[in-house]
Design a protein around this motif. Sequence first.
Motif, short mmCIF file in Angstrom:
data_model
loop_
_atom_site.label_atom_id
_atom_site.label_comp_id
_atom_site.label_asym_id
_atom_site.label_seq_id
_atom_site.Cartn_x
_atom_site.Cartn_y
_atom_site.Cartn_z
N ASN A 46 -0.43 3.06 -9.29
CA ASN A 46 -1.14 3.34 -8.04
C ASN A 46 -0.36 2.89 -6.81
O ASN A 46 -0.57 3.44 -5.72
N PHE A 47 0.52 1.93 -6.99
CA PHE A 47 1.37 1.52 -5.88
C PHE A 47 2.33 2.64 -5.50
O PHE A 47 2.56 2.92 -4.31
N PHE A 48 2.89 3.31 -6.50
CA PHE A 48 3.85 4.39 -6.23
C PHE A 48 3.16 5.74 -5.99
O PHE A 48 3.71 6.61 -5.32
N PHE A 49 1.95 5.89 -6.53
CA PHE A 49 1.20 7.14 -6.33
C PHE A 49 -0.21 6.81 -5.82
O PHE A 49 -1.20 7.00 -6.54
N PRO A 50 -0.32 6.30 -4.59
CA PRO A 50 -1.60 5.82 -4.07
C PRO A 50 -2.68 6.89 -3.95
O PRO A 50 -3.87 6.57 -3.97
N GLN A 51 -2.26 8.14 -3.85
CA GLN A 51 -3.26 9.21 -3.70
C GLN A 51 -4.11 9.36 -4.97
O GLN A 51 -5.20 9.96 -4.92
N THR A 52 -3.63 8.79 -6.07
CA THR A 52 -4.36 8.91 -7.35
C THR A 52 -5.78 8.35 -7.25
O THR A 52 -6.72 8.92 -7.80
N SER A 53 -5.94 7.23 -6.57
CA SER A 53 -7.23 6.54 -6.57
C SER A 53 -7.92 6.48 -5.21
O SER A 53 -8.88 5.72 -5.05
N THR A 54 -7.47 7.26 -4.26
CA THR A 54 -8.10 7.21 -2.93
C THR A 54 -9.58 7.62 -3.00
O THR A 54 -10.41 7.11 -2.24
N TRP A 55 -9.92 8.50 -3.93
CA TRP A 55 -11.31 8.95 -4.06
C TRP A 55 -12.26 7.84 -4.51
O TRP A 55 -13.47 7.90 -4.28
N VAL A 56 -11.67 6.79 -5.12
CA VAL A 56 -12.49 5.69 -5.64
C VAL A 56 -12.89 4.71 -4.54
O VAL A 56 -13.93 4.06 -4.63
N ILE A 97 -9.37 -1.65 -9.37
CA ILE A 97 -8.01 -2.14 -9.10
C ILE A 97 -7.15 -1.03 -8.52
O ILE A 97 -6.41 -1.23 -7.54
N GLY A 98 -7.26 0.17 -9.09
CA GLY A 98 -6.51 1.31 -8.56
C GLY A 98 -6.87 1.60 -7.12
O GLY A 98 -6.00 1.89 -6.29
N ALA A 99 -8.17 1.51 -6.79
CA ALA A 99 -8.62 1.77 -5.42
C ALA A 99 -8.06 0.75 -4.44
O ALA A 99 -7.60 1.10 -3.34
N VAL A 100 -8.07 -0.53 -4.83
CA VAL A 100 -7.57 -1.58 -3.94
C VAL A 100 -6.07 -1.45 -3.73
O VAL A 100 -5.57 -1.58 -2.60
N SER A 144 -4.34 1.28 -4.04
CA SER A 144 -4.16 2.51 -3.27
C SER A 144 -4.38 2.27 -1.78
O SER A 144 -3.60 2.73 -0.95
N ALA A 145 -5.42 1.52 -1.46
CA ALA A 145 -5.73 1.25 -0.05
C ALA A 145 -4.74 0.29 0.59
O ALA A 145 -4.58 0.29 1.82
N ASN A 146 -4.04 -0.51 -0.23
CA ASN A 146 -3.14 -1.54 0.31
C ASN A 146 -1.67 -1.33 -0.03
O ASN A 146 -0.86 -2.23 0.19
N HIS A 147 -1.32 -0.15 -0.55
CA HIS A 147 0.05 0.02 -1.05
C HIS A 147 1.12 -0.25 0.01
O HIS A 147 2.22 -0.69 -0.31
N ALA A 148 0.78 -0.04 1.27
CA ALA A 148 1.75 -0.25 2.35
C ALA A 148 1.82 -1.71 2.79
O ALA A 148 2.73 -2.10 3.52
N ASN A 149 0.85 -2.54 2.34
CA ASN A 149 0.77 -3.93 2.82
C ASN A 149 0.93 -4.98 1.73
O ASN A 149 0.90 -6.17 2.03
#
Length: 310
Positions: free
Chosen positions: A26-36, A207-210, A212-217
């Motif tokens: 999810n860090f490399f593909f954050p769009q995977t879990s944005t819906w969560v 975990i995937g959602a978090v 995904s939301a924080n991958h840039a930080n």
Amino acid sequence: MEKVENFNKKLSHWFTLVVILWAVFNFFFPQTSTWVIPNTSYLLGLILFGMGLTLKTEDFVRISKRPIPVILGTVAHYVIMPGLAWLLCLIFHLKGATAAGVILVGSCPSGTSSSVMAFLSGGDVALDVSIEVLSTLLAPLMLPLLLSLLAGQYIAVPAVSLFLSTLRIVVVPIVLGVLIHTLLGKRINAVIKLMPLISQIAILLIIGAVVSANHANIFTTATALVIPVVMLHNLCGYGLGFGFSKLLGLQEAQQKAITFEVGMQDSSLGATLAMKYFVPQAAIPSTIFSIWHNISGSILSSWWKSHSKS
């Protein structure tokens, strides 16, 4: 059903590795879990509903019959972990949402993984579950109180909203699960067998959602200290929990239970509340804690089992 149970056993055995791999993905593909992201509170409610389904009236009778170790373990949890979180924020000069996130995960009730670790180590599982239930039921009161006292200097704490939300997310699903189990009894055994698998999938989604939301930080200067702080928080929690139970003269099995109950947090709740009431960055400590305490708990339970006196 047998295939599902076998799959659940395999997932449980490799859960820590799966959590790490899922977080990296999810860090490399954050769009995977944005819906969560907007649905994490529902997933947490599902996890706690499953916890309620596994509880029986005998579990609460057990607490009433031997309340002292349960109360002492719960008090230790809510004193040691929030206090450690606050102290580590001061020592490492953490600020803002990062500090609030560390204190938030430190103020959460005991983690559901602790009962698994207590079982694997040969600990008192009944005591572990009792502390877990009591600390979880107290969460709507303890979380807003501890955050207001310890994290108010770092971030605005909506105490009333936090109380109501935690009551709705935590207590209502547990009570509903207990009621359904009480009313339907053995007729829901098939559902109960499915709940551990459903809960693990829900944890992975959170975990995937978090991530995904924080991958840039996640890997920035502002959050660079979070990993060592979270590791120290968890390990010191184990140490102080063990020391506290040893000081009370409890039996070895009870010492193991309290050690895990003190040191392991309901990081899924921390991540969910951080996403809902603060900023995504505040959920990073809970996410790292979720990964790390499964690793440390597995290592400690294995060591303890092989070095047990009994």
